[in-house]
Each structure stands twice: as structure tokens, then as C-alpha cells.
Design a protein around this motif. Structure first.
Motif, PDB file in Angstrom:
ATOM      1  N   ALA A 135      42.498  43.232  21.966  1.00  0.00           N
ATOM      2  CA  ALA A 135      43.521  42.374  22.568  1.00  0.00           C
ATOM      3  C   ALA A 135      42.931  41.572  23.723  1.00  0.00           C
ATOM      4  O   ALA A 135      41.881  41.893  24.275  1.00  0.00           O
ATOM      5  CB  ALA A 135      44.687  43.224  23.061  1.00  0.00           C
ATOM      6  N   SER A 136      43.659  40.501  24.101  1.00  0.00           N
ATOM      7  CA  SER A 136      43.252  39.698  25.248  1.00  0.00           C
ATOM      8  C   SER A 136      44.468  39.408  26.106  1.00  0.00           C
ATOM      9  O   SER A 136      45.611  39.504  25.653  1.00  0.00           O
ATOM     10  CB  SER A 136      42.591  38.393  24.804  1.00  0.00           C
ATOM     11  OG  SER A 136      43.480  37.617  24.036  1.00  0.00           O
ATOM     12  N   GLN A 137      44.212  39.037  27.362  1.00  0.00           N
ATOM     13  CA  GLN A 137      45.291  38.766  28.308  1.00  0.00           C
ATOM     14  C   GLN A 137      44.823  37.754  29.334  1.00  0.00           C
ATOM     15  O   GLN A 137      43.737  37.886  29.914  1.00  0.00           O
ATOM     16  CB  GLN A 137      45.716  40.054  29.033  1.00  0.00           C
ATOM     17  CG  GLN A 137      46.755  39.860  30.114  1.00  0.00           C
ATOM     18  CD  GLN A 137      48.093  39.373  29.571  1.00  0.00           C
ATOM     19  OE1 GLN A 137      48.623  39.947  28.622  1.00  0.00           O
ATOM     20  NE2 GLN A 137      48.624  38.304  30.152  1.00  0.00           N
ATOM     21  N   GLN A 138      45.656  36.736  29.572  1.00  0.00           N
ATOM     22  CA  GLN A 138      45.368  35.761  30.612  1.00  0.00           C
ATOM     23  C   GLN A 138      45.965  36.238  31.929  1.00  0.00           C
ATOM     24  O   GLN A 138      47.162  36.473  32.039  1.00  0.00           O
ATOM     25  CB  GLN A 138      45.956  34.404  30.260  1.00  0.00           C
ATOM     26  CG  GLN A 138      45.770  33.332  31.332  1.00  0.00           C
ATOM     27  CD  GLN A 138      44.319  32.977  31.558  1.00  0.00           C
ATOM     28  OE1 GLN A 138      43.630  32.600  30.620  1.00  0.00           O
ATOM     29  NE2 GLN A 138      43.855  33.104  32.796  1.00  0.00           N
ATOM     30  N   TYR A 139      45.097  36.393  32.942  1.00  0.00           N
ATOM     31  CA  TYR A 139      45.564  36.783  34.268  1.00  0.00           C
ATOM     32  C   TYR A 139      45.733  35.543  35.141  1.00  0.00           C
ATOM     33  O   TYR A 139      45.095  34.508  34.928  1.00  0.00           O
ATOM     34  CB  TYR A 139      44.583  37.755  34.923  1.00  0.00           C
ATOM     35  CG  TYR A 139      44.758  39.174  34.430  1.00  0.00           C
ATOM     36  CD1 TYR A 139      45.573  40.074  35.122  1.00  0.00           C
ATOM     37  CD2 TYR A 139      44.125  39.617  33.279  1.00  0.00           C
ATOM     38  CE1 TYR A 139      45.736  41.377  34.676  1.00  0.00           C
ATOM     39  CE2 TYR A 139      44.283  40.910  32.818  1.00  0.00           C
ATOM     40  CZ  TYR A 139      45.101  41.786  33.529  1.00  0.00           C
ATOM     41  OH  TYR A 139      45.275  43.074  33.069  1.00  0.00           O
ATOM     42  N   VAL A 140      46.607  35.675  36.136  1.00  0.00           N
ATOM     43  CA  VAL A 140      46.899  34.596  37.074  1.00  0.00           C
ATOM     44  C   VAL A 140      46.674  35.109  38.490  1.00  0.00           C
ATOM     45  O   VAL A 140      47.065  36.237  38.820  1.00  0.00           O
ATOM     46  CB  VAL A 140      48.349  34.097  36.916  1.00  0.00           C
ATOM     47  CG1 VAL A 140      48.695  33.082  37.999  1.00  0.00           C
ATOM     48  CG2 VAL A 140      48.561  33.500  35.531  1.00  0.00           C
ATOM     49  N   ALA A 141      46.036  34.295  39.326  1.00  0.00           N
ATOM     50  CA  ALA A 141      45.827  34.634  40.740  1.00  0.00           C
ATOM     51  C   ALA A 141      46.682  33.700  41.593  1.00  0.00           C
ATOM     52  O   ALA A 141      46.548  32.475  41.517  1.00  0.00           O
ATOM     53  CB  ALA A 141      44.365  34.496  41.126  1.00  0.00           C
ATOM     54  N   THR A 142      47.582  34.289  42.371  1.00  0.00           N
ATOM     55  CA  THR A 142      48.438  33.508  43.262  1.00  0.00           C
ATOM     56  C   THR A 142      48.085  33.841  44.701  1.00  0.00           C
ATOM     57  O   THR A 142      48.159  35.014  45.110  1.00  0.00           O
ATOM     58  CB  THR A 142      49.929  33.812  43.016  1.00  0.00           C
ATOM     59  OG1 THR A 142      50.233  33.544  41.640  1.00  0.00           O
ATOM     60  CG2 THR A 142      50.810  32.949  43.907  1.00  0.00           C
ATOM     61  N   GLY A 143      47.682  32.849  45.467  1.00  0.00           N
ATOM     62  CA  GLY A 143      47.283  33.076  46.854  1.00  0.00           C
ATOM     63  C   GLY A 143      48.401  32.764  47.825  1.00  0.00           C
ATOM     64  O   GLY A 143      49.253  31.913  47.563  1.00  0.00           O
ATOM     65  N   THR A 144      48.375  33.487  48.934  1.00  0.00           N
ATOM     66  CA  THR A 144      49.260  33.161  50.047  1.00  0.00           C
ATOM     67  C   THR A 144      48.452  32.325  51.029  1.00  0.00           C
ATOM     68  O   THR A 144      47.535  32.837  51.685  1.00  0.00           O
ATOM     69  CB  THR A 144      49.796  34.426  50.731  1.00  0.00           C
ATOM     70  OG1 THR A 144      50.500  35.219  49.766  1.00  0.00           O
ATOM     71  CG2 THR A 144      50.730  34.074  51.876  1.00  0.00           C
ATOM     72  N   VAL A 145      48.765  31.031  51.100  1.00  0.00           N
ATOM     73  CA  VAL A 145      47.999  30.079  51.906  1.00  0.00           C
ATOM     74  C   VAL A 145      48.934  29.483  52.955  1.00  0.00           C
ATOM     75  O   VAL A 145      49.883  28.772  52.618  1.00  0.00           O
ATOM     76  CB  VAL A 145      47.392  28.965  51.040  1.00  0.00           C
ATOM     77  CG1 VAL A 145      46.564  28.024  51.897  1.00  0.00           C
ATOM     78  CG2 VAL A 145      46.557  29.555  49.916  1.00  0.00           C
TER      79      VAL A 145
END
Length: 210
Positions: free
Chosen positions: A136-146
Motif C-alpha cells: 500500500a501507499s499513502q500521501q502524507y501532508v505537512a502543515t506548518g504553524t507560521v
């Protein structure tokens, strides 16, 4: 018969020729050494809107080295990430990495400058704490607090996993793939997103594979 004045003139002329011959023998007609290499630095990490002064040290064919402050052409491979002026001063503009090049005639050198986000305090990686089967595969997302606001950093952060066995791989966009490896027990792997000194992480559980 030569007068005293003529003799002095001849002696002076002979002495001048002798000095010239010695100079030619020792200095090779006083030819300047040839530039053969440029060492550019530093390899630096800076924040947006901050600066770093680059330097270029020349190496010559006689083995000598010296800093060069003139006659250098500076450029940035990604001026939208970091710009550089004619004196070698780099200014960080947007997050990313650029190559700073210095040229003098046909000789050149380079160094890498990385620009990080100003005001980044945290990174959240999603989806959090999921489980995947082999293949299986999975797309991860990185959300920053800026500066107190959420900003998508998925294509800016550096992605990595804690796995060293080859079970889990991740590309530079955050796409994780679980490789099918027979006999693998249930395993937990850390998925990390890093920007500058700030790291976000989550846990991926890889289900047992028969």
C-alpha cells in the motif's frame, strides 16, 4: 682610451643587465601566477530576510592561496529562493535550497545555501497514526504553524522515515510506500517532516505480512 665617466656608464649598464638576468632567472619575467581554483563558502542555512556573506579563496598554479574580493562574478541558481549581489552578499527570500556560484574567468566554484521559514514553530504530519498493509501507499501532508497561521509545507519539508530495513520508503513529496517483505511482523515506523530545526512526526503501523 675610455674616460672615467664612460667607465662608470659601462659599469652601471653591466650591473643593470646582470640584475635583469637574475630577475628573469628567479621570477620568469615576473609573470603573475595563474588562478586554477576557487573555494566558495560558507555552506549556510539562513532564515528568510536574513543575509550571509559569501567568500571566494583562489588557488594558483604556484600553490599559493588568497581571498578574492574583486573580479568575481556571483550568481544564484534559484534567485527566487536566495539572491546575491555583486559583492557576494546572499539574502534569503523563500524556503528552499540554491547553489551560489562564483566565477573568475574560466575558473568557478560553488556552495549551497538553504533558506528556512521565518516564524515556523511547529509542523503537523497527517494522516496521523494510521496502519497500512504491504504494497500500500499513502500521501502524507505537512502543515506548518507560521507566525500563528497554518501553511502547507508538504513540498518544502524534508521527508524521512525511521525505517532502515527497506520496508517503508518515502519520496520528497511525502508519498509513503510499504514494500511487501515476506515474514515481516507488525512494525511501527516514524514518519518525519523537517524544516530547519522544526520537526513534525507521526507513527505508521505496518501490518504483519505472511
Amino acid at each position: 682610451m675610455l674616460s672615467g665617466k664612460k667607465k662608470l656608464q659601462l659599469v652601471a649598464a653591466f650591473a643593470a643587465l646582470l640584475l635583469f638576468a637574475v630577475g628573469v632567472g628567479c621570477k620568469g619575467f615576473f609573470v603573475d601566477p595563474t588562478l586554477t581554483g576557487l573555494a566558495v563558502g560558507p555552506q549556510a542555512t539562513i532564515s528568510q530576510n536574513t543575509t550571509v556573506q559569501m567568500t571566494a579563496v583562489g588557488t594558483y598554479n604556484d600553490g599559493t592561496q588568497k581571498p578574492l574580493s574583486t573580479g568575481i562574478f556571483w550568481s544564484s541558481s534559484a534567485p527566487d529562493i536566495a539572491s546575491i549581489n555583486t559583492s557576494g552578499l546572499v539574502t534569503g527570500i523563500s524556503p528552499g535550497e540554491t547553489t551560489i556560484n562564483a566565477g573568475a574567468g574560466t575558473v568557478s566554484g560553488s556552495a549551497t545555501v538553504t533558506v528556512t521559514i521565518t516564524g515556523l514553530t511547529a509542523i503537523k504530519v497527517t494522516p496521523a497514526n494510521i496502519a497500512l498493509n504491504g504494497g500500500a501507499s499513502q500521501q502524507y501532508v505537512a502543515t506548518g504553524t507560521v507566525n500563528g497561521k497554518a501553511e502547507d509545507l508538504t513540498n518544502i519539508v524534508t521527508w524521512a522515515t525511521s525505517d532502515t530495513s527497506g520496508l517503508v520508503s518515502i519520496d520528497n513529496t511525502g508519498l509513503v510506500t510499504v514494500n511487501s517483505i515476506s515474514g515481516t511482523p507488525q512494525t511501527q515506523v516514524q514518519i518525519n517532516a523537517t524544516e530547519g530545526t522544526v520537526v513534525g512526526t507521526t507513527t505508521l503501523t505496518v501490518n504483519a505480512q505472511p
